[in-house]
Design a protein around this motif. Sequence first.
Motif, PDB file in Angstrom:
ATOM      1  N   GLY A  32       0.778  -1.343   0.108  1.00 54.54           N
ATOM      2  CA  GLY A  32      -0.010  -0.121   0.081  1.00 54.54           C
ATOM      3  C   GLY A  32       0.890   1.486   0.111  1.00 54.54           C
ATOM      4  N   VAL A  33       1.041   1.593   1.121  1.00 51.04           N
ATOM      5  CA  VAL A  33       1.714   2.950   1.107  1.00 51.04           C
ATOM      6  C   VAL A  33       3.179   3.200   0.689  1.00 51.04           C
ATOM      7  CG1 VAL A  33       3.013   4.806   3.127  1.00 51.04           C
ATOM      8  CG2 VAL A  33       0.598   3.361   3.554  1.00 51.04           C
ATOM      9  N   ARG A  39       7.699  -2.116  -6.436  1.00 46.89           N
ATOM     10  CA  ARG A  39       6.782  -1.284  -7.042  1.00 46.89           C
ATOM     11  C   ARG A  39       5.622  -1.646  -8.008  1.00 46.89           C
ATOM     12  NH1 ARG A  39       7.580   1.844  -3.423  1.00 46.89           N
ATOM     13  NH2 ARG A  39       7.031   3.700  -4.419  1.00 46.89           N
ATOM     14  N   VAL A  40       5.214  -3.100  -7.924  1.00 48.46           N
ATOM     15  CA  VAL A  40       4.370  -3.389  -8.823  1.00 48.46           C
ATOM     16  C   VAL A  40       2.958  -2.688  -8.292  1.00 48.46           C
ATOM     17  CG1 VAL A  40       3.117  -5.555  -9.408  1.00 48.46           C
ATOM     18  CG2 VAL A  40       5.462  -5.638  -9.467  1.00 48.46           C
ATOM     19  N   THR A  41       2.653  -2.405  -7.209  1.00 47.64           N
ATOM     20  CA  THR A  41       1.611  -1.993  -6.743  1.00 47.64           C
ATOM     21  C   THR A  41       1.531  -0.378  -6.651  1.00 47.64           C
ATOM     22  OG1 THR A  41       2.073  -2.599  -4.310  1.00 47.64           O
ATOM     23  CG2 THR A  41       0.688  -4.214  -5.535  1.00 47.64           C
ATOM     24  N   ASP A  42       2.599   0.019  -7.226  1.00 46.38           N
ATOM     25  CA  ASP A  42       3.065   1.628  -6.977  1.00 46.38           C
ATOM     26  C   ASP A  42       1.668   2.542  -7.290  1.00 46.38           C
ATOM     27  OD1 ASP A  42       4.304   4.112  -6.433  1.00 46.38           O
ATOM     28  OD2 ASP A  42       5.162   4.068  -8.480  1.00 46.38           O
ATOM     29  N   LEU A  44      -1.365   2.555  -6.245  1.00 48.02           N
ATOM     30  CA  LEU A  44      -2.588   1.819  -5.850  1.00 48.02           C
ATOM     31  C   LEU A  44      -3.368   2.479  -4.771  1.00 48.02           C
ATOM     32  CD1 LEU A  44      -2.204  -1.665  -7.125  1.00 48.02           C
ATOM     33  CD2 LEU A  44      -3.335   0.092  -8.466  1.00 48.02           C
ATOM     34  N   TYR A  45      -2.599   2.658  -3.618  1.00 47.53           N
ATOM     35  CA  TYR A  45      -3.092   3.092  -2.431  1.00 47.53           C
ATOM     36  C   TYR A  45      -3.687   4.290  -2.626  1.00 47.53           C
ATOM     37  CZ  TYR A  45      -3.151   3.890   2.620  1.00 47.53           C
ATOM     38  OH  TYR A  45      -3.457   4.406   3.856  1.00 47.53           O
ATOM     39  N   GLU A  51      -9.097   0.708   1.867  1.00 49.00           N
ATOM     40  CA  GLU A  51      -9.876  -0.490   1.849  1.00 49.00           C
ATOM     41  C   GLU A  51      -9.830  -1.361   0.927  1.00 49.00           C
ATOM     42  OE1 GLU A  51     -14.115   0.876   2.199  1.00 49.00           O
ATOM     43  OE2 GLU A  51     -13.792   1.770   4.370  1.00 49.00           O
ATOM     44  N   ARG A  52      -9.177  -0.903  -0.079  1.00 48.26           N
ATOM     45  CA  ARG A  52      -8.955  -1.924  -1.469  1.00 48.26           C
ATOM     46  C   ARG A  52      -7.551  -2.213  -1.601  1.00 48.26           C
ATOM     47  NH1 ARG A  52     -11.696  -0.051  -6.901  1.00 48.26           N
ATOM     48  NH2 ARG A  52     -11.143  -2.187  -7.306  1.00 48.26           N
ATOM     49  N   VAL A  53      -6.616  -1.511  -0.990  1.00 51.54           N
ATOM     50  CA  VAL A  53      -5.122  -1.659  -0.986  1.00 51.54           C
ATOM     51  C   VAL A  53      -4.759  -1.696   0.499  1.00 51.54           C
ATOM     52  CG1 VAL A  53      -2.891  -0.940  -1.956  1.00 51.54           C
ATOM     53  CG2 VAL A  53      -5.089  -0.419  -3.139  1.00 51.54           C
ATOM     54  N   ILE A  54      -4.383  -2.983   1.021  1.00 45.89           N
ATOM     55  CA  ILE A  54      -4.352  -3.276   2.332  1.00 45.89           C
ATOM     56  C   ILE A  54      -3.001  -3.719   2.789  1.00 45.89           C
ATOM     57  CG2 ILE A  54      -5.385  -4.731   4.204  1.00 45.89           C
ATOM     58  CD1 ILE A  54      -7.897  -5.183   2.473  1.00 45.89           C
ATOM     59  N   ASP A  55      -2.466  -2.959   3.502  1.00 45.46           N
ATOM     60  CA  ASP A  55      -1.027  -3.166   4.130  1.00 45.46           C
ATOM     61  C   ASP A  55      -1.138  -4.276   5.159  1.00 45.46           C
ATOM     62  OD1 ASP A  55       0.903  -1.912   2.609  1.00 45.46           O
ATOM     63  OD2 ASP A  55       0.373  -0.058   3.684  1.00 45.46           O
TER      64      ASP A  55
END
Length: 324
Positions: A32-33, A39-42, A44-45, A51-55
Amino acid sequence: MSKINMVQALNATLHDVMAHDDTILVMGEDVGVNGGVFRVTDGLYEKYGRERVIDSPIAEAGILGVAIGMAMAGLKPVIEMQFSGFSYEMMHQLEGNASRMRTRSRGQFTVPVVVRIPYGAGVRALEHHSESKEVYYAHTAGVKVVIPSSPSNAGPLLKAAIEDPDPVIFMEPKRSYRAFKEEIVPKDYAISKADVVESGDDITIISWGAMVRDTLKAVDAVRAERGFSPEVIDLLTLSPMDVDTIITSVKKTGRCVIVQEAQQSFGPASEIIALINDLALMYLQAPVKRVTMYDVIMPLFARESMYLPSKEKIIRAINDTLDF
């Protein structure tokens, strides 16, 4: 169109699917953060919120266990195991619950979870970060195992995995993350369907993941030296395997070399050889050769280049099979 690498392709796909389907969420350690270790989810948070990008906590079994419940309730979790060596902690949930839920409930429930696992050597990583253990997951009934090899097929395969009603292990070769870029030409890739990268008549060469690029370099070297017509197959999905494409090719060429990053014993290459023996033995003009890692623990980065299957080893296997 600009060229992008595999990380960018995966990231763009996650942005796209989440924009069009609010049942899709991402969960994992630092996804998330921080945008993920690779960095594949860069981004998104910031775009989709907590609620949809959860650490998650550092608890791989808990990540998958929660995702199973989410999936049974109608969501489509895409979870990340930060490195392949950490994913063993989730095996009880994978084998005991995710893989069995369709059968256990007689079809009442499915588990549409995608488990992203960065795997493989060649990035100078530490112990437990560089193994190639795809066979663990491919041997688990009820689970599909997908392995992209390039920016071009990574995005479409991830999208197909998210749309699949059953659990999918999506193994991402770390060495291919930023090794090269491609222009992305729109093309659909289906789970369980291999890609014939080159069509030919002299020999079938099968690989997957990061080894595909090394295999193509070896093919080019042999072609420059002696001239030949290879058929190169990128498996893309280890389970369920595209047996028809493999057998049709081997029947045509009569020769086969299999290149896998994993250690030799009990690996996917062995299963492919067994399938060829069952379905195409009388078409063979030479024994099937394997180019693999050694059957030892993956060494640390000072010696990993000696452990990985090299271009030279692939060239030698191709020449030996052609000259048999």
